[in-house]
Design a protein around this motif. Structure first.
Motif: not given
Length: 90
Positions: A49-50, A57-61, A71-77
């Motif tokens: 998360x950054x 935003x958060x990416x999964x990698x 793997x994925x990218x989205x607004x952070x929870x």
């Protein structure tokens, strides 16, 4: 550091969320981030998360053959935002 991803998944995320995996390097450019393990089906995965242009935003990698595979990218929870702020006192 090299990045890779599934092009079909990238197109899906662009269409659904207007986010592009090609911008993943900003999560690793030295800005304050928080990395959290998020394993799935025996695979070591991470979510990072950054704050980017003032929004969280958060990416999964994961690591694949020495590359970062997005793997994925989205607004952070909310929980991710809170942990990021606590870690960086913001």
């Amino acid at each position: 550091m090299d990045f890779e991803w599934d092009e079909r998944k990238r197109a899906q995320i662009i269409e659904q969320r207007a986010l592009d995996f090609a911008s993943a390097p900003v999560f690793f450019d030295g800005r304050p981030v928080i990395h959290q393990p998020t394993p799935r089906d025996g695979e070591e995965r991470w979510k990072t998360t950054a704050e980017i242009e003032g929004a969280p935003f958060t990416i999964v990698w994961t690591w694949r053959s020495g590359n970062i595979r997005v793997i994925s990218m989205r607004r952070a929870h909310e929980q991710e935002i809170r942990k990021h702020r606590e870690a960086h006192r913001r």
